[in-house]
Design an enzyme around this catalytic site. Structure first.
Site, PDB file in Angstrom:
ATOM      1  N   ARG A   1     -43.904  12.657 -91.940  1.00 30.94           N
ATOM      2  CA  ARG A   1     -44.389  11.309 -91.644  1.00 30.94           C
ATOM      3  C   ARG A   1     -45.235  10.762 -92.781  1.00 30.94           C
ATOM      4  O   ARG A   1     -44.925   9.764 -93.376  1.00 30.94           O
ATOM      5  CB  ARG A   1     -45.204  11.313 -90.342  1.00 30.94           C
ATOM      6  CG  ARG A   1     -44.334  11.340 -89.107  1.00 30.94           C
ATOM      7  CD  ARG A   1     -45.084  11.793 -87.907  1.00 30.94           C
ATOM      8  NE  ARG A   1     -45.491  13.180 -88.067  1.00 30.94           N
ATOM      9  CZ  ARG A   1     -46.039  13.920 -87.126  1.00 30.94           C
ATOM     10  NH1 ARG A   1     -46.297  13.386 -85.953  1.00 30.94           N
ATOM     11  NH2 ARG A   1     -46.357  15.170 -87.344  1.00 30.94           N
TER      12      ARG A   1
ATOM     13  N   SER B   1     -46.698  13.459 -80.912  1.00 25.98           N
ATOM     14  CA  SER B   1     -46.868  13.868 -79.514  1.00 25.98           C
ATOM     15  C   SER B   1     -48.352  13.778 -79.120  1.00 25.98           C
ATOM     16  O   SER B   1     -48.695  13.360 -78.027  1.00 25.98           O
ATOM     17  CB  SER B   1     -46.379  15.302 -79.299  1.00 25.98           C
ATOM     18  OG  SER B   1     -45.011  15.403 -79.607  1.00 25.98           O
TER      19      SER B   1
ATOM     20  N   HIS C   1     -39.088  12.152 -82.892  1.00 27.97           N
ATOM     21  CA  HIS C   1     -38.283  13.384 -82.894  1.00 27.97           C
ATOM     22  C   HIS C   1     -36.799  13.042 -82.724  1.00 27.97           C
ATOM     23  O   HIS C   1     -35.943  13.594 -83.421  1.00 27.97           O
ATOM     24  CB  HIS C   1     -38.682  14.304 -81.728  1.00 27.97           C
ATOM     25  CG  HIS C   1     -40.046  14.916 -81.830  1.00 27.97           C
ATOM     26  ND1 HIS C   1     -40.965  14.856 -80.805  1.00 27.97           N
ATOM     27  CD2 HIS C   1     -40.638  15.627 -82.821  1.00 27.97           C
ATOM     28  CE1 HIS C   1     -42.068  15.510 -81.161  1.00 27.97           C
ATOM     29  NE2 HIS C   1     -41.902  15.970 -82.380  1.00 27.97           N
TER      30      HIS C   1
ATOM     31  N   LYS D   1     -50.114  28.027 -74.654  1.00 25.13           N
ATOM     32  CA  LYS D   1     -51.477  27.870 -74.148  1.00 25.13           C
ATOM     33  C   LYS D   1     -52.073  26.507 -74.480  1.00 25.13           C
ATOM     34  O   LYS D   1     -52.794  25.937 -73.697  1.00 25.13           O
ATOM     35  CB  LYS D   1     -52.366  28.987 -74.698  1.00 25.13           C
ATOM     36  CG  LYS D   1     -52.422  30.183 -73.743  1.00 25.13           C
ATOM     37  CD  LYS D   1     -53.251  31.315 -74.292  1.00 25.13           C
ATOM     38  CE  LYS D   1     -52.350  32.387 -74.856  1.00 25.13           C
ATOM     39  NZ  LYS D   1     -52.950  33.204 -75.885  1.00 25.13           N
TER      40      LYS D   1
HETATM   41  P1  ADP Z   1     -44.957  21.337 -84.661  1.00 23.15           P
HETATM   42  O1  ADP Z   1     -46.005  21.803 -83.695  1.00 23.15           O
HETATM   43  O2  ADP Z   1     -44.015  22.401 -85.088  1.00 23.15           O
HETATM   44  O3  ADP Z   1     -45.452  20.501 -85.792  1.00 23.15           O
HETATM   45  P2  ADP Z   1     -43.914  18.894 -83.473  1.00 23.15           P
HETATM   46  O4  ADP Z   1     -43.147  18.792 -82.203  1.00 23.15           O
HETATM   47  O5  ADP Z   1     -45.216  18.205 -83.524  1.00 23.15           O
HETATM   48  O6  ADP Z   1     -44.027  20.439 -83.725  1.00 23.15           O
HETATM   49  O7  ADP Z   1     -43.029  18.403 -84.688  1.00 23.15           O
HETATM   50  C1  ADP Z   1     -41.822  19.006 -85.036  1.00 23.15           C
HETATM   51  C2  ADP Z   1     -41.348  18.422 -86.355  1.00 23.15           C
HETATM   52  O8  ADP Z   1     -41.036  17.046 -86.182  1.00 23.15           O
HETATM   53  C3  ADP Z   1     -42.380  18.477 -87.480  1.00 23.15           C
HETATM   54  O9  ADP Z   1     -41.708  18.692 -88.708  1.00 23.15           O
HETATM   55  C4  ADP Z   1     -42.991  17.096 -87.463  1.00 23.15           C
HETATM   56  O10 ADP Z   1     -43.495  16.736 -88.725  1.00 23.15           O
HETATM   57  C5  ADP Z   1     -41.778  16.263 -87.094  1.00 23.15           C
HETATM   58  N1  ADP Z   1     -42.144  15.008 -86.446  1.00 23.15           N
HETATM   59  C6  ADP Z   1     -43.010  14.816 -85.432  1.00 23.15           C
HETATM   60  N2  ADP Z   1     -43.113  13.515 -85.100  1.00 23.15           N
HETATM   61  C7  ADP Z   1     -42.264  12.851 -85.932  1.00 23.15           C
HETATM   62  C8  ADP Z   1     -41.918  11.468 -86.129  1.00 23.15           C
HETATM   63  N3  ADP Z   1     -42.508  10.502 -85.408  1.00 23.15           N
HETATM   64  N4  ADP Z   1     -41.008  11.161 -87.072  1.00 23.15           N
HETATM   65  C9  ADP Z   1     -40.455  12.140 -87.825  1.00 23.15           C
HETATM   66  N5  ADP Z   1     -40.748  13.456 -87.713  1.00 23.15           N
HETATM   67  C10 ADP Z   1     -41.632  13.809 -86.787  1.00 23.15           C
END
Ligand code: ADP
Length: 162
Positions: A92, A130, A18, A42
């Site tokens: 990704r 995550s 992120h 939740k």
């Molecule tokens: P959501 O529940 O909205 O998918 P996330 O926090 O999992 O929320 O992800 C937010 C955004 O960041 C999404 O577009 C996801 O694809 C992107 N993202 C998550 N992990 C990575 C990573 N390791 N590298 C690049 N983008 C990522």
């Protein structure tokens, strides 16, 4: 005109993947809003406020045009309210594409003036999510290169109390 981008997500918790997107996206706009979605509370391990404070902590050092907020309701409504011109999402692998494509098209339908911009995950973080971080941490695996330092003690504490 000021160009405002928004990077929405769950950030449960924020990972180095992120942060890589945050750094790259913040250089593409005057201001980048990192928007933590409240409506998934939740299912999430961390409360919204904690997800926000971890992001603030790890963004404060090197990024000065970033603002961290939480939001309720439709993202596009929040975009209008904040005069956001584009939404940033990270991609990704192909697995992300279908989901991201559907959201982007729906948002375009709801708010034709807001673009969605995709940044490719950097190779070194393209396997980091995550969900995986939480899983590895729950088995006491080493996640120190996958998340910012401030996340590690919080993750340990949270997983011990679950
Ligand atoms: P959501 O529940 O909205 O998918 P996330 O926090 O999992 O929320 O992800 C937010 C955004 O960041 C999404 O577009 C996801 O694809 C992107 N993202 C998550 N992990 C990575 C990573 N390791 N590298 C690049 N983008 C990522």
């Amino acid at each position: 005109m000021m160009h405002i981008g928004i990077y929405p997500g769950s950030f449960d918790p924020v990972t180095n993947g992120h942060l890589d997107i945050v750094r790259r996206a913040s250089s593409l706009c005057d201001k980048l809003i990192i928007a933590v979605a409240r409506n998934q509370d939740k299912r999430s391990l961390f409360a919204t406020e904690e997800r926000v404070s971890m992001l603030i902590e790890c963004c404060s050092d090197d990024i000065n045009n970033v603002e961290v907020v939480s939001f309720d309701g439709l993202l596009v409504d929040y975009c209008r309210q904040k005069e956001v011109s584009f939404i940033v999402r990270g991609l990704r692998a192909i697995a992300d594409f279908e989901y991201e494509h559907a959201i982007a098209l729906m948002n375009k339908k709801l708010a034709p003036d807001v673009e969605t911009v995709f940044l490719m995950a950097s190779a070194e973080y393209s396997f980091v999510s995550s969900r995986m971080v939480k899983e590895v941490a729950s088995y006491k695996g080493d996640i120190s290169s996958l998340v910012p330092d401030c996340v590690i003690p919080r993750l340990m504490k949270r997983l011990c109390s679950v």
